[in-house]
Design an enzyme around this catalytic site. Structure first.
Site, PDB file in Angstrom:
ATOM      1  N   HIS A 263       9.870  46.015  91.859  1.00  7.33           N
ATOM      2  CA  HIS A 263       9.193  45.168  90.876  1.00  7.33           C
ATOM      3  C   HIS A 263       7.742  45.599  90.753  1.00  7.33           C
ATOM      4  O   HIS A 263       7.117  45.953  91.748  1.00  7.33           O
ATOM      5  CB  HIS A 263       9.267  43.686  91.274  1.00  7.33           C
ATOM      6  N   ASP A 316      17.532  40.702  88.796  1.00  3.67           N
ATOM      7  CA  ASP A 316      18.632  41.332  88.059  1.00  3.67           C
ATOM      8  C   ASP A 316      19.769  41.790  88.967  1.00  3.67           C
ATOM      9  O   ASP A 316      20.903  41.944  88.499  1.00  3.67           O
ATOM     10  CB  ASP A 316      18.111  42.522  87.243  1.00  3.67           C
TER      11      ASP A 316
HETATM   12  N1  CMC Z   1      15.122  52.576  93.209  1.00  8.18           N
HETATM   13  C1  CMC Z   1      14.614  53.590  93.918  1.00  8.18           C
HETATM   14  N2  CMC Z   1      13.297  53.762  94.101  1.00  8.18           N
HETATM   15  C2  CMC Z   1      12.470  52.868  93.546  1.00  8.18           C
HETATM   16  C3  CMC Z   1      12.945  51.774  92.803  1.00  8.18           C
HETATM   17  C4  CMC Z   1      14.331  51.644  92.639  1.00  8.18           C
HETATM   18  N3  CMC Z   1      14.843  50.638  91.936  1.00  8.18           N
HETATM   19  N4  CMC Z   1      11.904  51.051  92.385  1.00  8.18           N
HETATM   20  C5  CMC Z   1      10.820  51.659  92.837  1.00  8.18           C
HETATM   21  N5  CMC Z   1      11.160  52.776  93.522  1.00  8.18           N
HETATM   22  C6  CMC Z   1      10.264  53.697  94.179  1.00  8.18           C
HETATM   23  C7  CMC Z   1       9.795  54.716  93.139  1.00  8.18           C
HETATM   24  O1  CMC Z   1      10.642  55.835  93.084  1.00  8.18           O
HETATM   25  C8  CMC Z   1       8.426  55.068  93.664  1.00  8.18           C
HETATM   26  O2  CMC Z   1       8.568  55.946  94.744  1.00  8.18           O
HETATM   27  P1  CMC Z   1       7.532  57.163  94.949  1.00  8.18           P
HETATM   28  O3  CMC Z   1       6.198  56.502  95.159  1.00  8.18           O
HETATM   29  O4  CMC Z   1       8.065  57.863  96.143  1.00  8.18           O
HETATM   30  O5  CMC Z   1       7.589  57.959  93.701  1.00  8.18           O
HETATM   31  C9  CMC Z   1       7.917  53.751  94.232  1.00  8.18           C
HETATM   32  O6  CMC Z   1       9.075  53.001  94.582  1.00  8.18           O
HETATM   33  C10 CMC Z   1       7.108  52.953  93.223  1.00  8.18           C
HETATM   34  O7  CMC Z   1       7.921  52.752  92.079  1.00  8.18           O
HETATM   35  P2  CMC Z   1       7.431  52.720  90.590  1.00  8.18           P
HETATM   36  O8  CMC Z   1       8.568  53.038  89.685  1.00  8.18           O
HETATM   37  O9  CMC Z   1       6.191  53.551  90.436  1.00  8.18           O
HETATM   38  O10 CMC Z   1       7.042  51.225  90.460  1.00  8.18           O
HETATM   39  P3  CMC Z   1       6.713  50.511  89.110  1.00  8.18           P
HETATM   40  O11 CMC Z   1       5.871  49.359  89.439  1.00  8.18           O
HETATM   41  O12 CMC Z   1       6.225  51.448  88.084  1.00  8.18           O
HETATM   42  O13 CMC Z   1       8.165  50.073  88.620  1.00  8.18           O
HETATM   43  C11 CMC Z   1      10.136  49.005  88.237  1.00  8.18           C
HETATM   44  C12 CMC Z   1       8.718  48.843  88.731  1.00  8.18           C
HETATM   45  C13 CMC Z   1      10.764  47.632  88.114  1.00  8.18           C
HETATM   46  C14 CMC Z   1      10.137  49.653  86.843  1.00  8.18           C
HETATM   47  C15 CMC Z   1      10.922  49.887  89.219  1.00  8.18           C
HETATM   48  O14 CMC Z   1      10.946  49.259  90.477  1.00  8.18           O
HETATM   49  C16 CMC Z   1      12.310  50.198  88.727  1.00  8.18           C
HETATM   50  O15 CMC Z   1      12.497  51.121  87.921  1.00  8.18           O
HETATM   51  N6  CMC Z   1      13.327  49.395  89.178  1.00  8.18           N
HETATM   52  C17 CMC Z   1      14.677  49.569  88.679  1.00  8.18           C
HETATM   53  C18 CMC Z   1      14.834  48.861  87.346  1.00  8.18           C
HETATM   54  C19 CMC Z   1      14.822  47.362  87.501  1.00  8.18           C
HETATM   55  O16 CMC Z   1      15.469  46.809  88.378  1.00  8.18           O
HETATM   56  N7  CMC Z   1      14.124  46.671  86.578  1.00  8.18           N
HETATM   57  C20 CMC Z   1      14.036  45.197  86.569  1.00  8.18           C
HETATM   58  C21 CMC Z   1      12.650  44.731  86.818  1.00  8.18           C
HETATM   59  S1  CMC Z   1      12.434  43.036  87.263  1.00  8.18           S
HETATM   60  C22 CMC Z   1      13.206  41.991  86.200  1.00  8.18           C
HETATM   61  C23 CMC Z   1      13.201  42.320  84.756  1.00  8.18           C
HETATM   62  O17 CMC Z   1      12.202  42.704  84.182  1.00  8.18           O
HETATM   63  O18 CMC Z   1      14.266  42.209  84.183  1.00  8.18           O
END
Ligand code: CMC
Length: 375
Positions: A263, A316
């Site tokens: 998140h 989710d």
């Molecule tokens: N699976 C694997 N690795 C992850 C995940 C995940 N779901 N989420 C974060 N990471 C890792 C990411 O690869 C990164 O690692 P590194 O620093 O080694 O590159 C680190 O954690 C930081 O992640 P980020 O993508 O830079 O974090 P963000 O704040 O930009 O993204 C997010 C937040 C929600 C987009 C992301 O966690 C993600 O893509 N999650 C999967 C999609 C998801 O479940 N979305 C629903 C969000 S909450 C409810 C809603 O809005 O519906």
């Protein structure tokens, strides 16, 4: 050339983009107009929460009664709109979120308040959208399933009617309650991507149907609301409990994102996830068989994510398993999210219009140096 200072945080992470009375997303609490989400999930109904978000205070018994009656009265949609939904639902390659987006946009022409951005007109439009979105979802699912249109019920609550319209079967009290709680959890989340989209559109003094249409497009993405569908698809891809470890090893090696985890704001977990997981798991325990199997697979995925990556599930993730246990078709998970978040979006559109200033940030130019077209 712009003189703007470069934005340091990619994706505007950590930037406070405005004031709002509606919701506070904190590390350990999620508050809708002063009420904590666990309190609301345990003690309120979705309609009460919808009223709270849209009108601004907890409804009295009389206000709630009138609100529920108004919603029921507004459920039906015109035949024209039904035809459009049918054509879209039968069309090749349209996701239910696209059908819903088109349906909401199309409904604008039937709303006599469409171009009126006064607070009174916007509240009327918000109630109509809230009432009609389950009808769009229900009708499109009826078309997909090849059954006659199930007409809106004249007594059931928002969650029960939504389930009923999709299937033609009256849900049990337990089923309706689980969906009702999921809608409470999904209703609002401050400046998330779709809500911010709705506020950007509202900031140009555009109309509510337009704001919501844009918000639906933003919610569809798998990094936002689309994650509830992708989370369940991922579990289906894993297939069996025995496959989990190998699948996760592979996912880590290939840096694959595990949908329903992580998140932008919550770094120690999304407490909505625990609330929904508990409810969904209890239902799956009762059912046994397939529903229980997906929870067992999901819990193993969760344990590996937490121990190996220290990344926790967001709302989710349990939503996917819970809706699956309830027999809801996967492509309708994100539209159901809309049937709830419409309340948050409309509250934000109204708040934006009440004290509007155009939302127009700058970009930091990183393109070519100044040059001449003819040499
Ligand atoms: N699976 C694997 N690795 C992850 C995940 C995940 N779901 N989420 C974060 N990471 C890792 C990411 O690869 C990164 O690692 P590194 O620093 O080694 O590159 C680190 O954690 C930081 O992640 P980020 O993508 O830079 O974090 P963000 O704040 O930009 O993204 C997010 C937040 C929600 C987009 C992301 O966690 C993600 O893509 N999650 C999967 C999609 C998801 O479940 N979305 C629903 C969000 S909450 C409810 C809603 O809005 O519906």
């Amino acid at each position: 050339m712009t003189t703007a200072t470069p934005t340091k945080p990619a994706g505007l992470e950590g930037i406070i983009a405005g004031d709002s009375d509606i919701c506070a997303v904190n590390q350990t609490s999620l508050i809708y107009r002063g009420y904590e989400i666990a309190d609301l999930a345990a003690n309120a109904t979705f309609e009460e929460v919808a009223f709270l978000l849209l009108v601004g205070h907890k409804p009295t018994a009389a206000e709630l009664d009138a609100f529920k009656k108004e919603l029921i009265h507004e459920r039906a949609i015109p035949d024209h709109a039904r035809d459009v939904i049918k054509r879209c639902a039968l069309g090749d390659g349209m996701h239910p979120m696209d059908v819903l987006r088109t349906g909401v946009s199309y409904l604008a022409q039937f709303d006599k308040d469409c171009q009126d951005n006064s607070p009174e007109a916007e509240l009327r439009k918000a109630k109509r959208l809230l009432a009609k979105i389950p009808t769009i979802i229900g009708h499109m699912q009826n078309v997909i399933d090849g059954r006659d249109f199930v007409l809106p019920d004249k007594e059931m609550g928002h969650a029960a009617n939504l389930l009923y319209m999709m299937t033609g079967r009256k849900p049990t009290q337990a089923e309706a309650h689980i969906v009702d709680v999921s809608l409470i959890l999904y209703a609002e989340h401050d400046f998330n991507a779709s809500t911010f989209t709705s506020r950007v559109i509202a900031g140009t003094l555009s109309d509510m149907h337009g704001c919501v249409t844009g918000a639906i497009a933003a919610l569809k993405g798998p990094l936002h609301g689309g994650a509830n569908e992708m989370a369940m698809e991922l579990l289906r891809e894993i297939g069996t409990l025995d496959n989990v470890e190998e699948f996760m090893d592979n996912a880590f090696t290939t840096k694959r994102k595990i949908m329903g985890f992580g998140h932008r704001v919550y770094k120690n977990g999304d407490h909505r996830a625990g609330i929904l997981h508990k409810l969904g798991r209890a239902y799956a325990d009762d059912k046994g068989g397939e529903p229980l199997k997906w929870f067992e697979i999901g819990e193993k995925v969760q344990s590996i994510m937490e121990t190996q990556k220290n990344i926790k599930p967001n709302v989710d993730f349990p939503c996917g398993m819970t809706y699956y246990a309830l027999g809801i078709p996967v492509p309708q998970y994100t539209p159901i999210f809309v049937a709830s978040r419409i309340t948050g979006w409309c509250a934000h559109v109204m708040e934006q219009h009440k004290n509007n200033r155009l939302i127009r940030p700058l970009s930091h130019y990183t393109g070519p140096e100044l040059r001449k077209w003819n040499g």
